[in-house]
Design a protein around this motif. Structure first.
Motif, PDB file in Angstrom:
ATOM      1  N   ARG A 143       0.839  -1.202   0.000  1.00  0.00           N
ATOM      2  CA  ARG A 143       0.000   0.000   0.000  1.00  0.00           C
ATOM      3  C   ARG A 143       0.870   1.247   0.000  1.00  0.00           C
ATOM      4  O   ARG A 143       0.625   2.191  -0.758  1.00  0.00           O
ATOM      5  CB  ARG A 143      -0.925  -0.019   1.210  1.00  0.00           C
ATOM      6  CG  ARG A 143      -1.915   1.144   1.250  1.00  0.00           C
ATOM      7  CD  ARG A 143      -2.688   1.191   2.562  1.00  0.00           C
ATOM      8  NE  ARG A 143      -1.847   1.466   3.722  1.00  0.00           N
ATOM      9  CZ  ARG A 143      -1.326   2.669   4.014  1.00  0.00           C
ATOM     10  NH1 ARG A 143      -1.544   3.686   3.232  1.00  0.00           N
ATOM     11  NH2 ARG A 143      -0.584   2.824   5.096  1.00  0.00           N
ATOM     12  N   LEU A 144       1.909   1.254   0.832  1.00  0.00           N
ATOM     13  CA  LEU A 144       2.803   2.408   0.890  1.00  0.00           C
ATOM     14  C   LEU A 144       3.574   2.592  -0.408  1.00  0.00           C
ATOM     15  O   LEU A 144       3.787   3.725  -0.868  1.00  0.00           O
ATOM     16  CB  LEU A 144       3.770   2.267   2.076  1.00  0.00           C
ATOM     17  CG  LEU A 144       3.138   2.388   3.455  1.00  0.00           C
ATOM     18  CD1 LEU A 144       4.136   1.994   4.531  1.00  0.00           C
ATOM     19  CD2 LEU A 144       2.607   3.792   3.683  1.00  0.00           C
ATOM     20  N   LEU A 145       3.990   1.499  -1.012  1.00  0.00           N
ATOM     21  CA  LEU A 145       4.697   1.581  -2.290  1.00  0.00           C
ATOM     22  C   LEU A 145       3.799   2.179  -3.368  1.00  0.00           C
ATOM     23  O   LEU A 145       4.229   3.041  -4.139  1.00  0.00           O
ATOM     24  CB  LEU A 145       5.196   0.199  -2.708  1.00  0.00           C
ATOM     25  CG  LEU A 145       5.926   0.117  -4.041  1.00  0.00           C
ATOM     26  CD1 LEU A 145       7.153   1.009  -4.059  1.00  0.00           C
ATOM     27  CD2 LEU A 145       6.315  -1.320  -4.328  1.00  0.00           C
ATOM     28  N   GLN A 146       2.555   1.744  -3.424  1.00  0.00           N
ATOM     29  CA  GLN A 146       1.620   2.295  -4.403  1.00  0.00           C
ATOM     30  C   GLN A 146       1.394   3.786  -4.170  1.00  0.00           C
ATOM     31  O   GLN A 146       1.341   4.570  -5.119  1.00  0.00           O
ATOM     32  CB  GLN A 146       0.281   1.539  -4.362  1.00  0.00           C
ATOM     33  CG  GLN A 146       0.365   0.124  -4.889  1.00  0.00           C
ATOM     34  CD  GLN A 146       0.829   0.076  -6.328  1.00  0.00           C
ATOM     35  OE1 GLN A 146       0.404   0.863  -7.161  1.00  0.00           O
ATOM     36  NE2 GLN A 146       1.726  -0.840  -6.631  1.00  0.00           N
ATOM     37  N   ALA A 147       1.278   4.180  -2.905  1.00  0.00           N
ATOM     38  CA  ALA A 147       1.095   5.600  -2.586  1.00  0.00           C
ATOM     39  C   ALA A 147       2.330   6.389  -3.008  1.00  0.00           C
ATOM     40  O   ALA A 147       2.215   7.488  -3.571  1.00  0.00           O
ATOM     41  CB  ALA A 147       0.826   5.780  -1.092  1.00  0.00           C
TER      42      ALA A 147
END
Length: 107
Positions: free
Chosen positions: A75-79
């Motif tokens: 999720r953090l990588l996508q953000a």
């Protein structure tokens, strides 16, 4: 396709047990394990759910049975990928103390 056999055996399952879960004949499971029968995308999905592994692992494209990163990390990588340059710079600055190359450090 030995990964299917290994996963099944590690789970303590017989071919007939897996066949019931997949709603197929035990001979189909045998053929999957021997690579004599191609897996449909639905069957791949079911096998991944049953064994808690990734499709890449199941298909021999990865040596890791589970994802290398957690759902939170993904999720953090996508953000981060969606963020603009200023936001990325801020994240990089905040994480810089934790992203040092540790290969040259001594214990």
């Amino acid at each position: 396709m030995n990964k299917i056999r290994d996963l099944r055996q590690n789970a303590g399952m017989k071919q007939s047990d897996l066949a019931k879960i997949l709603n197929c004949a035990p001979t189909a499971v045998s053929k999957y394990e021997l690579g004599q029968l191609d897996l449909s995308s639905a069957t791949i999905g079911r096998l991944c759910d049953v064994f808690g592994c990734t499709a890449d692992y199941l298909l021999g494209r990865s040596e890791l049975p589970t994802p290398e990163i957690s759902d939170e990390e993904a999720r953090l990588l996508q953000a981060f990928r969606r963020a603009d340059g200023r936001a990325r710079d801020m994240v990089e600055l905040a994480l810089s103390p934790f992203s040092q190359d540790t290969s040259s450090e001594t214990a």
